[in-house]
Design a protein around this motif. Sequence first.
Motif, PDB file in Angstrom:
ATOM      1  N   UNK A   1       4.094   0.380  -5.367  1.00 29.72           N
ATOM      2  CA  UNK A   1       4.496  -0.847  -4.687  1.00 29.72           C
ATOM      3  C   UNK A   1       5.434  -1.643  -5.596  1.00 29.72           C
ATOM      4  N   UNK A   2       6.459  -2.226  -4.991  1.00 29.57           N
ATOM      5  CA  UNK A   2       7.394  -3.065  -5.730  1.00 29.57           C
ATOM      6  C   UNK A   2       6.942  -4.522  -5.580  1.00 29.57           C
ATOM      7  N   UNK A 146      -5.033  -4.821   4.526  1.00 25.21           N
ATOM      8  CA  UNK A 146      -5.355  -3.406   4.754  1.00 25.21           C
ATOM      9  C   UNK A 146      -5.849  -3.185   6.179  1.00 25.21           C
ATOM     10  N   UNK A 147      -6.750  -4.041   6.660  1.00 24.39           N
ATOM     11  CA  UNK A 147      -7.286  -3.891   8.021  1.00 24.39           C
ATOM     12  C   UNK A 147      -6.194  -4.070   9.065  1.00 24.39           C
ATOM     13  N   UNK A 173      -4.320  -7.582  -5.082  1.00 24.28           N
ATOM     14  CA  UNK A 173      -3.028  -6.897  -5.152  1.00 24.28           C
ATOM     15  C   UNK A 173      -3.232  -5.439  -5.558  1.00 24.28           C
ATOM     16  N   UNK A 174      -4.110  -5.211  -6.518  1.00 27.27           N
ATOM     17  CA  UNK A 174      -4.381  -3.840  -6.958  1.00 27.27           C
ATOM     18  C   UNK A 174      -4.976  -2.999  -5.838  1.00 27.27           C
ATOM     19  N   UNK A 175      -5.846  -3.591  -5.008  1.00 28.04           N
ATOM     20  CA  UNK A 175      -6.423  -2.856  -3.883  1.00 28.04           C
ATOM     21  C   UNK A 175      -5.370  -2.544  -2.834  1.00 28.04           C
ATOM     22  N   UNK A 176      -4.516  -3.518  -2.520  1.00 28.62           N
ATOM     23  CA  UNK A 176      -3.460  -3.313  -1.527  1.00 28.62           C
ATOM     24  C   UNK A 176      -2.523  -2.183  -1.968  1.00 28.62           C
ATOM     25  N   UNK A 177      -2.218  -2.136  -3.257  1.00 30.92           N
ATOM     26  CA  UNK A 177      -1.332  -1.079  -3.772  1.00 30.92           C
ATOM     27  C   UNK A 177      -1.851   0.314  -3.433  1.00 30.92           C
ATOM     28  N   UNK A 178      -3.172   0.466  -3.386  1.00 29.61           N
ATOM     29  CA  UNK A 178      -3.767   1.782  -3.139  1.00 29.61           C
ATOM     30  C   UNK A 178      -3.703   2.196  -1.675  1.00 29.61           C
ATOM     31  N   UNK A 179      -3.471   1.246  -0.752  1.00 31.23           N
ATOM     32  CA  UNK A 179      -3.559   1.538   0.685  1.00 31.23           C
ATOM     33  C   UNK A 179      -2.224   1.478   1.416  1.00 31.23           C
ATOM     34  N   UNK A 184       6.457   0.259  -0.518  1.00 31.01           N
ATOM     35  CA  UNK A 184       6.226  -1.068   0.056  1.00 31.01           C
ATOM     36  C   UNK A 184       6.630  -2.145  -0.947  1.00 31.01           C
ATOM     37  N   UNK A 185       7.191  -3.251  -0.429  1.00 37.46           N
ATOM     38  CA  UNK A 185       7.554  -4.395  -1.260  1.00 37.46           C
ATOM     39  C   UNK A 185       6.566  -5.540  -1.017  1.00 37.46           C
TER      40      UNK A 185
END
Length: 219
Positions: A1-2, A146-147, A173-179, A184-185
């Motif tokens: 992710x950027x 994520x949902x 932010x770290x969790x979003x990066x995984x999903x 993605x920016x």
Amino acid sequence: MHIHHIENRNSVLNHFIAQVRDRAVQTDRMRFRRNLERIGEVLGYELSKTLSYAPKSVTTPLGEKEVPLVENEMVICSILRAGLPFHNGLLNYFDHAENAFISAYRHHTGQGDDFEIRVEYLSSPSLDGKTLLLADPMLATGQSFISVYESLKKLGTPAEIHLLAVIGARPGIELVEKHFPSDTHLWIAAIDDKLNDKGYIIPGLGDAGDLAYGSKLQH
């Protein structure tokens, strides 16, 4: 992710962030909503620098002028309800965009602080091949983004995904990066280091929806 952390570059944006955090200013709901809108405008402007442009000839009263204009087909999708003023800020700059709205709220599963995200409303055009701007002022645990993304997948595959937030917590932010896809920016005004036991950003600003529109009954 950027990740584009805009607060790192000194600008008038910092004044708007300070005001949405400040308890003395938050009591003015209209001003709070306007500041969310202004932050949306700033993030939209920064995001616009990465879009695709094509020249178009514009006729003035005295001649012709070629101007590079955005050619992306865009959809702005905001998470209700705190996302509404933030959405307006983005729409002020991307007035040609299509619009989508989706609900996501914390449903507490017991007497403690545990919760799940429920998505119950979605209104959106097709996302296939579009540039998706997914906006939510608060990126706390990351579960709402994520949902919502999982619910949007049935509407097509976007060509680009841009997430936008006013304040985020590093764990979220770290969790979003995984999903989300790796390209993605994330456009975010401010980043705080932690969450409290209830999953709220510390120091954050409180509940953005309540500050913008008034308190609500808990689910």
